[in-house]
Write a protein that holds these residues in place. Structure first.
Motif, PDB file in Angstrom:
ATOM      1  N   ASN A 133       0.938  -1.036   0.097  1.00 22.07           N
ATOM      2  CA  ASN A 133       0.039  -0.109  -0.085  1.00 22.07           C
ATOM      3  C   ASN A 133       1.004   1.305   0.190  1.00 22.07           C
ATOM      4  O   ASN A 133       2.299   1.355   0.046  1.00 22.07           O
ATOM      5  CB  ASN A 133      -1.020   0.135   1.094  1.00 22.07           C
ATOM      6  N   GLU A 134       0.377   2.351  -0.205  1.00 26.78           N
ATOM      7  CA  GLU A 134       1.057   3.631  -0.142  1.00 26.78           C
ATOM      8  C   GLU A 134       1.789   3.881   1.153  1.00 26.78           C
ATOM      9  O   GLU A 134       2.933   4.300   1.172  1.00 26.78           O
ATOM     10  CB  GLU A 134      -0.045   4.644  -0.185  1.00 26.78           C
ATOM     11  N   LYS A 135       1.297   3.311   2.347  1.00 26.81           N
ATOM     12  CA  LYS A 135       1.867   3.351   3.568  1.00 26.81           C
ATOM     13  C   LYS A 135       1.801   2.061   4.420  1.00 26.81           C
ATOM     14  O   LYS A 135       0.416   1.734   4.522  1.00 26.81           O
ATOM     15  CB  LYS A 135       1.610   4.570   4.536  1.00 26.81           C
ATOM     16  N   GLN A 136       2.569   1.492   5.209  1.00 27.25           N
ATOM     17  CA  GLN A 136       2.271   0.248   5.821  1.00 27.25           C
ATOM     18  C   GLN A 136       2.872   0.277   7.073  1.00 27.25           C
ATOM     19  O   GLN A 136       3.812   0.880   7.213  1.00 27.25           O
ATOM     20  CB  GLN A 136       2.757  -1.116   5.099  1.00 27.25           C
ATOM     21  N   LEU A 137       2.200  -0.385   8.143  1.00 28.19           N
ATOM     22  CA  LEU A 137       2.689  -0.491   9.443  1.00 28.19           C
ATOM     23  C   LEU A 137       3.516  -1.582   9.733  1.00 28.19           C
ATOM     24  O   LEU A 137       3.112  -2.675   9.522  1.00 28.19           O
ATOM     25  CB  LEU A 137       1.734  -0.451  10.603  1.00 28.19           C
TER      26      LEU A 137
ATOM     27  N   TYR B 193       5.693   3.519  10.168  1.00 27.27           N
ATOM     28  CA  TYR B 193       4.445   3.858   9.330  1.00 27.27           C
ATOM     29  C   TYR B 193       4.838   4.395   7.973  1.00 27.27           C
ATOM     30  O   TYR B 193       4.953   5.655   8.235  1.00 27.27           O
ATOM     31  CB  TYR B 193       3.290   4.457   9.957  1.00 27.27           C
ATOM     32  N   CYS B 194       5.289   3.644   7.131  1.00 29.52           N
ATOM     33  CA  CYS B 194       6.019   4.169   5.841  1.00 29.52           C
ATOM     34  C   CYS B 194       5.766   3.263   4.694  1.00 29.52           C
ATOM     35  O   CYS B 194       5.465   2.122   5.034  1.00 29.52           O
ATOM     36  CB  CYS B 194       7.267   4.821   5.977  1.00 29.52           C
ATOM     37  N   PRO B 195       5.993   3.766   3.585  1.00 29.87           N
ATOM     38  CA  PRO B 195       5.973   2.703   2.311  1.00 29.87           C
ATOM     39  C   PRO B 195       6.984   1.845   2.282  1.00 29.87           C
ATOM     40  O   PRO B 195       7.967   2.087   2.664  1.00 29.87           O
ATOM     41  CB  PRO B 195       5.951   3.766   1.229  1.00 29.87           C
ATOM     42  N   ILE B 196       6.704   0.537   2.027  1.00 28.57           N
ATOM     43  CA  ILE B 196       7.879  -0.354   1.750  1.00 28.57           C
ATOM     44  C   ILE B 196       8.326  -0.325   0.248  1.00 28.57           C
ATOM     45  O   ILE B 196       7.560  -0.585  -0.357  1.00 28.57           O
ATOM     46  CB  ILE B 196       7.549  -1.929   2.171  1.00 28.57           C
TER      47      ILE B 196
END
Length: 676
Positions: A94-98, A154-157
């Motif tokens: 996703n755009e950002k992931q935890l 919490y940021c994009p992979i």
């Protein structure tokens, strides 16, 4: 006994071939299991038949080799992490992931960021596994992370960036062979620490920190402490680049990474120290056990990194081979260690250190006995140093093809370096281990630490002196895979002839030399006829090149571009040489095409009725691109790495709207035109 008759050799080669096949075609686990089952059936059938009739022995051997090949395929397939549903790549990005995980290793940092490996525990609150490259910005005033830190981000992979220039080192592929496929950027407070994990890695890290404190408490120079950390703890990420360059130029870079050399020195030192024990009952069984125990103790001390475990495993087998009576056991044990290591981790076969270590050991075992017979000095001291020279030459012959292929340089004074470094390194390892072990036991002898520091200071001074003779350092040697193969064939042919000096083996040597000559001539001619025009990707600079008949014409306003790593890599891989450096002009012609270059001034002048095929945008010019397209009607627009990314994005949208192909080297890498 011929090397090819060693039973472990054929099996190990087939397993390695299976790993290479699996790495290329990436079969799934189900397919690998099916193939493994199918290959096991003929193996079992011919095994049962061979016990009854010997005529089935050859089919049984073929079935064994095919099974070994399939085991290699299955080993890589099972080890390849994305094949497992528990790996984080099974979750849609996703755009950002935890992401939550634990820092397991600290890497070499750069002026802008710290780098680590993170072992993943959760992604979007779903239990997952895997490793990520963590990049922590130094801009923020937050402390560097440590091994064992539990991190939630919490940021994009993001995928790891692939090479943007031809023949550039593929860092993404390098990390992939370490099971690292993506990265996280920690910045702008997008992460927080959840605490400290207590595990084996943290325990070993605490021991290494405690050892480091022994030296810092005595006010030993930082540069010396960094060398000590590399030699004993397997941590060379804090050594400055200038020191690394000096060690590389003198031919001593291998001593800064714990490898077969360190383990070999320790093995033969303690072998001599424990030799009196061989006289007691069962002494020849006790001594190898103690030697292996000592080697693995050193591996524990240095943090059980992959390279250390690999070297200790190899020399554990060497130790067993040394204490067995049959002549061929040293080869069998080496091939057996290779087999076990690649079954544990098939990615070892792609590791340069793995290849160099085994090439050196095989070459020493095969060549050094013949070199030592050339001259047999009666004086023990002279004999000792002569043995060092013969070992150094044998090892250099074995690793030379790989060294030229991966590093494109040859230190001409390597034998002088090793003549001093090997006995000096022996003293450093013995004194250092004695000081560290006694200190861990509570007996801190400061004079041992100062002796160690002075030994390393002398070693650094010697290395600096050797590296100062630049005329003996051959750099930028063009060397491709074909030359690697043919030169390795020459080394193997010479070894085979020295072991069995028959006429047929001599013919093999002559044939291999002929193949090497053909490879050299073919590589030069093939690259000479490969004419091309390239727009390279380089941040904040514009570098173009036109290669005609092996001669490279650089086009750039940067006078230092000829020493740029981008150009250096290109020359080393394409057997070219720089003919001239030309200034970047507004209009460049090649292959009946005209390229208009628009720089930060945004001003250009074209002769009347001049047709433009390509527009190159550099240095973020302030232009109305839509109007420019309507005026000149170009077929392609290129933006190089000297432009701001936000402006490049606007240009891309404009070109998409005008249906004009757009290429940003910052995103897509270099652009190449093939010339006739």
């Amino acid at each position: 006994m011929k090397v090819v008759k060693f039973p472990a050799l054929n099996i190990a080669i087939c397993v390695v071939l299976g790993i290479l096949f699996s790495n290329e075609f990436r079969p799934g686990i189900a397919y690998s299991c099916l193939l493994l089952t199918v290959s096991f059936l003929p193996f079992l059938i011919f095994y049962l038949l061979t016990n009854r009739q010997k005529k089935y022995q050859f089919p049984f051997q073929l079935a064994t080799l095919f099974l070994s090949f399939c085991i290699g395929i299955a080993t890589y397939s099972f080890h390849f992490q994305p094949n497992h549903s528990s790996h984080y790549t099974s979750i849609k990005k996703n755009e950002k992931q935890l992401v939550e995980g634990i820092i397991i290793e600290k890497l070499r940092s750069n002026p802008y960021s710290f780098k680590y490996y993170l072992s993943v525990n959760f992604v979007d609150s779903i239990p997952k596994k895997g490793k990520l490259l963590i990049i922590q910005s130094k801009k923020e005033e937050r402390p560097a992370l440590e091994v064992g830190d539990r991190v939630m981000a919490y940021c994009p992979i993001k995928p790891i960036i692939r090479p943007h220039n031809p023949n550039q080192f593929d860092y993404a592929n390098y990390l992939e062979k370490k099971d690292v496929f993506d990265q996280l950027y920690l910045e702008n407070n997008n992460y927080r620490l959840l605490g400290k994990e207590q595990n084996r890695l943290v325990f070993l890290e605490n021991i290494r920190n405690r050892i480091t404190n022994f030296f810092t408490e005595l006010s030993i120079d930082t540069d010396i402490v960094n060398i000590i950390k590399a030699l004993f703890l397997g941590q060379r990420q804090d050594i400055d680049q200038e020191t690394l360059n000096r060690y590389s130029q003198s031919g001593a870079i291998h001593i800064l990474a714990i490898s077969g050399l360190h383990i070999g020195i320790l093995l033969f030192f303690f072998k001599g120290l424990l030799k009196p024990l061989e006289r007691i009952k069962n002494g020849k069984k006790i001594v190898p056990f103690l030697l292996i125990l000592i080697l693995w103790g050193f591996a524990m001390l240095s943090g059980l990194s992959a390279s250390v475990v690999r070297a200790v495993t190899m020399f554990s087998f060497v130790t067993i081979g040394l204490y067995m009576k049959r002549e061929t056991n040293i080869y069998n044990t080496l091939w057996s260690s290779i087999l076990i290591l690649v079954l544990i981790n098939p990615n070892f076969i792609f590791d340069v250190g793995f290849l160099l270590s085994y090439s050196a050991v095989f070459s020493i075992v095969s060549l050094q006995p013949h070199l030592s017979k050339v001259w047999q000095p009666k004086n023990k001291i002279v004999s000792y140093f002569y043995d060092i020279i013969t070992v150094s030459i044998a090892a250099q012959v074995g690793v030379l093809p790989l060294s030229l292929y991966y590093f494109h340089q040859f230190p001409g004074l390597f034998f002088i370096t090793n003549l001093v470094i090997i006995p000096l390194l022996t003293a450093i390892l013995v004194v250092g281990l004695t000081a560290i072990i006694l200190s861990l036991l509570g007996l801190k002898l400061s004079f041992l630490f100062f002796i160690l520091a002075e030994l390393i200071r002398f070693m650094n001074a010697f290395i600096e002196k050797i590296a100062s003779f630049e005329e003996f350092i051959i750099t930028s040697i063009p060397f491709n895979f074909i030359l690697l193969f043919s030169s390795t064939l020459v080394v193997l042919a010479i070894i085979a002839w020295l072991r069995d000096r028959r006429y047929s083996k001599l013919l093999f040597v002559i044939a291999s030399l002929f193949i090497l000559q053909i490879s050299c001539i073919g590589s030069i001619e093939w690259n000479k006829n490969k004419n091309e025009f390239i727009v390279f990707q380089y941040p904040k600079k514009s570098i173009l090149a036109k290669k005609i008949d092996g001669e490279l014409f650089l086009i750039s306003n940067d006078s230092t571009s000829k020493t740029n790593y981008v150009i250096k890599n290109y020359i080393e891989s394409n057997f070219g040489k720089i003919k001239a450096i030309q200034p970047l002009k507004n209009l460049i012609s090649f292959n009946h095409k005209r390229m208009l270059v628009i720089d930060e001034k945004g001003v250009y002048q074209l002769p009347k009725n001049t047709k433009v095929d390509i527009i190159l945008l550099t240095q973020s010019p302030k232009i109305n691109l839509e109007r420019l397209i309507k005026e000149l009607h170009p077929k392609l627009i290129i933006a190089d790495g000297s432009n701001y990314k936000n402006i490049t994005s606007i240009w891309e949208q404009t070109c998409l709207k005008q249906k004009i192909p757009f290429h940003s080297t910052s995103e897509k890498g270099y652009y190449k035109f093939i010339l006739p």
